[in-house]
Design a protein around this motif. Structure first.
Motif, PDB file in Angstrom:
ATOM      1  N   GLY A   1      60.113  35.576  43.655  1.00  9.97           N
ATOM      2  CA  GLY A   1      59.699  34.187  43.076  1.00  9.97           C
ATOM      3  C   GLY A   1      58.501  34.092  41.958  1.00  9.97           C
ATOM      4  O   GLY A   1      57.768  35.028  41.948  1.00  9.97           O
ATOM      5  N   GLU A   2      58.587  33.129  41.205  1.00  2.55           N
ATOM      6  CA  GLU A   2      57.548  32.980  40.084  1.00  2.55           C
ATOM      7  C   GLU A   2      56.949  31.482  40.388  1.00  2.55           C
ATOM      8  O   GLU A   2      57.681  30.711  40.824  1.00  2.55           O
ATOM      9  N   GLY A   3      55.597  31.480  40.338  1.00  2.00           N
ATOM     10  CA  GLY A   3      55.064  30.046  40.378  1.00  2.00           C
ATOM     11  C   GLY A   3      53.402  30.275  40.310  1.00  2.00           C
ATOM     12  O   GLY A   3      53.145  31.416  39.991  1.00  2.00           O
ATOM     13  N   ASP A   4      52.730  29.192  40.404  1.00  2.00           N
ATOM     14  CA  ASP A   4      51.610  29.142  40.412  1.00  2.00           C
ATOM     15  C   ASP A   4      50.766  29.244  41.805  1.00  2.00           C
ATOM     16  O   ASP A   4      51.045  28.447  42.743  1.00  2.00           O
ATOM     17  N   TYR A   5      49.748  30.099  42.067  1.00  2.00           N
ATOM     18  CA  TYR A   5      49.208  30.512  43.195  1.00  2.00           C
ATOM     19  C   TYR A   5      47.606  30.453  43.055  1.00  2.00           C
ATOM     20  O   TYR A   5      47.171  30.629  41.935  1.00  2.00           O
ATOM     21  N   ILE A   6      47.038  29.770  44.292  1.00  2.00           N
ATOM     22  CA  ILE A   6      45.452  30.033  44.271  1.00  2.00           C
ATOM     23  C   ILE A   6      44.990  30.976  45.262  1.00  2.00           C
ATOM     24  O   ILE A   6      43.782  31.261  45.222  1.00  2.00           O
ATOM     25  N   LEU A   7      45.751  31.443  46.134  1.00  3.58           N
ATOM     26  CA  LEU A   7      45.290  32.660  46.897  1.00  3.58           C
ATOM     27  C   LEU A   7      46.422  33.385  47.214  1.00  3.58           C
ATOM     28  O   LEU A   7      47.660  32.944  47.695  1.00  3.58           O
ATOM     29  N   GLY A   8      46.267  34.872  47.506  1.00  3.64           N
ATOM     30  CA  GLY A   8      47.196  35.534  47.997  1.00  3.64           C
ATOM     31  C   GLY A   8      46.571  36.696  49.085  1.00  3.64           C
ATOM     32  O   GLY A   8      45.426  37.106  48.522  1.00  3.64           O
ATOM     33  N   LEU A   9      47.028  36.914  50.042  1.00  2.49           N
ATOM     34  CA  LEU A   9      46.586  37.832  51.117  1.00  2.49           C
ATOM     35  C   LEU A   9      47.773  38.904  51.344  1.00  2.49           C
ATOM     36  O   LEU A   9      48.659  38.574  52.026  1.00  2.49           O
ATOM     37  N   VAL A  10      47.402  40.159  51.333  1.00  2.00           N
ATOM     38  CA  VAL A  10      48.186  41.057  51.814  1.00  2.00           C
ATOM     39  C   VAL A  10      47.498  41.955  52.883  1.00  2.00           C
ATOM     40  O   VAL A  10      46.641  42.664  52.240  1.00  2.00           O
ATOM     41  N   THR A  11      48.123  41.930  54.096  1.00  2.00           N
ATOM     42  CA  THR A  11      47.060  42.280  54.939  1.00  2.00           C
ATOM     43  C   THR A  11      47.902  43.092  56.312  1.00  2.00           C
ATOM     44  O   THR A  11      48.974  43.025  56.235  1.00  2.00           O
ATOM     45  N   ASN A  12      47.009  43.839  56.657  1.00  2.00           N
ATOM     46  CA  ASN A  12      47.393  44.581  58.015  1.00  2.00           C
ATOM     47  C   ASN A  12      46.203  44.258  58.839  1.00  2.00           C
ATOM     48  O   ASN A  12      45.437  45.138  59.200  1.00  2.00           O
TER      49      ASN A  12
ATOM     50  N   VAL B   1      53.263  40.581  39.341  1.00  2.00           N
ATOM     51  CA  VAL B   1      52.879  40.589  37.981  1.00  2.00           C
ATOM     52  C   VAL B   1      52.381  39.146  37.330  1.00  2.00           C
ATOM     53  O   VAL B   1      52.853  38.112  37.698  1.00  2.00           O
ATOM     54  N   SER B   2      51.254  39.193  36.442  1.00  2.00           N
ATOM     55  CA  SER B   2      50.819  38.118  35.723  1.00  2.00           C
ATOM     56  C   SER B   2      50.588  38.501  34.427  1.00  2.00           C
ATOM     57  O   SER B   2      50.393  39.505  33.974  1.00  2.00           O
ATOM     58  N   GLU B   3      50.383  37.208  33.664  1.00  2.00           N
ATOM     59  CA  GLU B   3      50.511  37.367  31.984  1.00  2.00           C
ATOM     60  C   GLU B   3      48.733  37.526  31.952  1.00  2.00           C
ATOM     61  O   GLU B   3      48.465  38.324  31.051  1.00  2.00           O
ATOM     62  N   GLU B   4      48.021  36.819  32.536  1.00  2.00           N
ATOM     63  CA  GLU B   4      46.460  36.994  32.627  1.00  2.00           C
ATOM     64  C   GLU B   4      46.010  37.773  33.576  1.00  2.00           C
ATOM     65  O   GLU B   4      46.565  37.802  34.826  1.00  2.00           O
ATOM     66  N   PRO B   5      44.942  38.723  33.463  1.00  2.48           N
ATOM     67  CA  PRO B   5      44.216  39.618  34.348  1.00  2.48           C
ATOM     68  C   PRO B   5      43.838  38.705  35.570  1.00  2.48           C
ATOM     69  O   PRO B   5      43.233  37.621  35.466  1.00  2.48           O
ATOM     70  N   VAL B   6      44.177  39.168  36.959  1.00  2.00           N
ATOM     71  CA  VAL B   6      43.772  38.637  38.156  1.00  2.00           C
ATOM     72  C   VAL B   6      42.722  39.464  38.725  1.00  2.00           C
ATOM     73  O   VAL B   6      43.028  40.688  39.108  1.00  2.00           O
ATOM     74  N   ALA B   7      41.710  38.745  39.286  1.00  2.00           N
ATOM     75  CA  ALA B   7      40.748  39.505  39.992  1.00  2.00           C
ATOM     76  C   ALA B   7      41.142  39.705  41.552  1.00  2.00           C
ATOM     77  O   ALA B   7      41.510  38.980  42.138  1.00  2.00           O
ATOM     78  N   TRP B   8      40.891  41.057  41.849  1.00  2.00           N
ATOM     79  CA  TRP B   8      41.460  41.553  43.449  1.00  2.00           C
ATOM     80  C   TRP B   8      40.069  41.857  44.211  1.00  2.00           C
ATOM     81  O   TRP B   8      39.252  42.440  43.454  1.00  2.00           O
ATOM     82  N   THR B   9      40.314  41.649  45.492  1.00  2.00           N
ATOM     83  CA  THR B   9      39.274  42.447  46.217  1.00  2.00           C
ATOM     84  C   THR B   9      40.339  43.252  47.285  1.00  2.00           C
ATOM     85  O   THR B   9      41.515  42.991  47.449  1.00  2.00           O
ATOM     86  N   ARG B  10      39.741  44.559  47.593  1.00  2.00           N
ATOM     87  CA  ARG B  10      40.210  45.470  48.624  1.00  2.00           C
ATOM     88  C   ARG B  10      39.209  45.576  49.753  1.00  2.00           C
ATOM     89  O   ARG B  10      38.229  46.204  49.299  1.00  2.00           O
TER      90      ARG B  10
END
Length: 303
Positions: A182-193, A257-266
């Protein structure tokens, strides 16, 4: 054994436990080499360079220090049993996998426990142990000064987070996986184990397993108003899957994928800015000492 520890993690209390920890390892028959980290990525470098000299690698510190140790092993291609003594401010991964918070007990577990084969994540060409994230509040852990964390503990994260309210930025994303596209606007994303993030248990969904080859993904759509925001917070904290603005699914691999750079944490550390990220679950590649060989299966919310 190579014992890599961060003397500044948490409130620096690991320094006062060092003698007991090392004596525990020595009594179990280990020849212990101790290495205190001095700067960011120091732990990764020493493990990558010297892992082949040791039978076991033990990490003492926070989740970021564990991330460095595991990344070092992955970079050098060596498989070694890992022990973890949680000494950070939050210790999400230790909480998820059942490692005691008390350092002496964690050290004893390393010598008397059983190895557990755990999944980790690949993040483009980097790695993470339990979480990769973007958006509101996710940079709090590495933007907060260590001195403030040491003095205030969890409150330091809360104080820093409150300062960010009203300044968050929405990210327009294209998300691709077998389970959700899907495509849309998001303010938070978590990919977790993990079953804990930011010190809060149970917000990442139900039936979390650490060795099933799947990530738990939580994506929060941008709220339209304050009522939306309140409902989103409630849905996240209560693992409510009925709110359409909170997207949850499990997957072994996804592309964002995003048009603008997105800051991530690991694992709570700075993961850089990216316009394209591929996240892949590496199934059971981390052998880590736990209480028993039984699989840690964590169910439901625990707030």
């Amino acid at each position: 054994m190579l014992f890599v520890y961060n003397p500044r993690s948490g409130k620096g209390l690991i320094r006062t436990h060092l003698s007991t920890i090392i004596e525990t390892f020595s009594a179990a028959g280990f020849d212990v080499t101790v290495y205190p980290t001095r700067q960011t990525l120091d732990g990764c470098e020493v493990v990558s360079r010297r892992a082949e000299e040791f039978d076991m690698i033990v990490c003492g510190g926070g989740d970021g220090t564990l991330d460095e140790v595991v990344t070092g092993l992955m970079q050098c291609g060596m498989r070694r049993t890992v022990g973890y003594i949680p000494a950070g401010s939050t210790n999400d991964f230790a909480s998820s996998i059942g490692i005691p918070k008390q350092m002496e007990q964690a050290a004893k577990l390393i010598t008397e426990g059983e190895p557990f084969m755990c999944d980790i994540g690949k993040f483009n060409e980097d790695y993470f142990v339990y979480v990769a994230a973007f958006g509101i509040f996710t940079d709090v852990s590495y933007q907060t000064k260590q001195e403030l964390k040491n003095i205030l503990g969890h409150s330091a994260y809360l104080i820093e987070g409150i300062k960010r309210v009203g300044t968050w930025k929405s990210c327009h994303l294209q998300i691709e996986s077998e389970e959700f596209t899907g495509e849309g606007d998001y303010i938070l994303g978590l990919v977790t184990n993990s079953n804990s993030v930011g010190g809060i248990r149970g917000v990442l969904g139900k039936n979390v397993e650490l060795n099933d080859g799947l990530f738990e993904v939580t994506m929060v759509r941008t709220p339209q108003n304050i009522i939306d925001w309140q409902e989103i917070i409630a849905a996240v904290l209560m693992s409510d899957e009925s709110n359409s603005r909170v997207v949850r699914f499990k997957t072994r691999k996804l592309r964002i994928v995003s048009e603008e750079p997105v800051a991530w944490t690991r694992d709570g550390e700075n993961g850089g800015e990216h316009t394209e990220v591929v996240l892949e679950n590496l199934h059971q590649v981390l052998e880590i000492m736990t209480e028993s060989s039984a699989e840690p299966v964590l169910h439901g919310a625990q707030i």
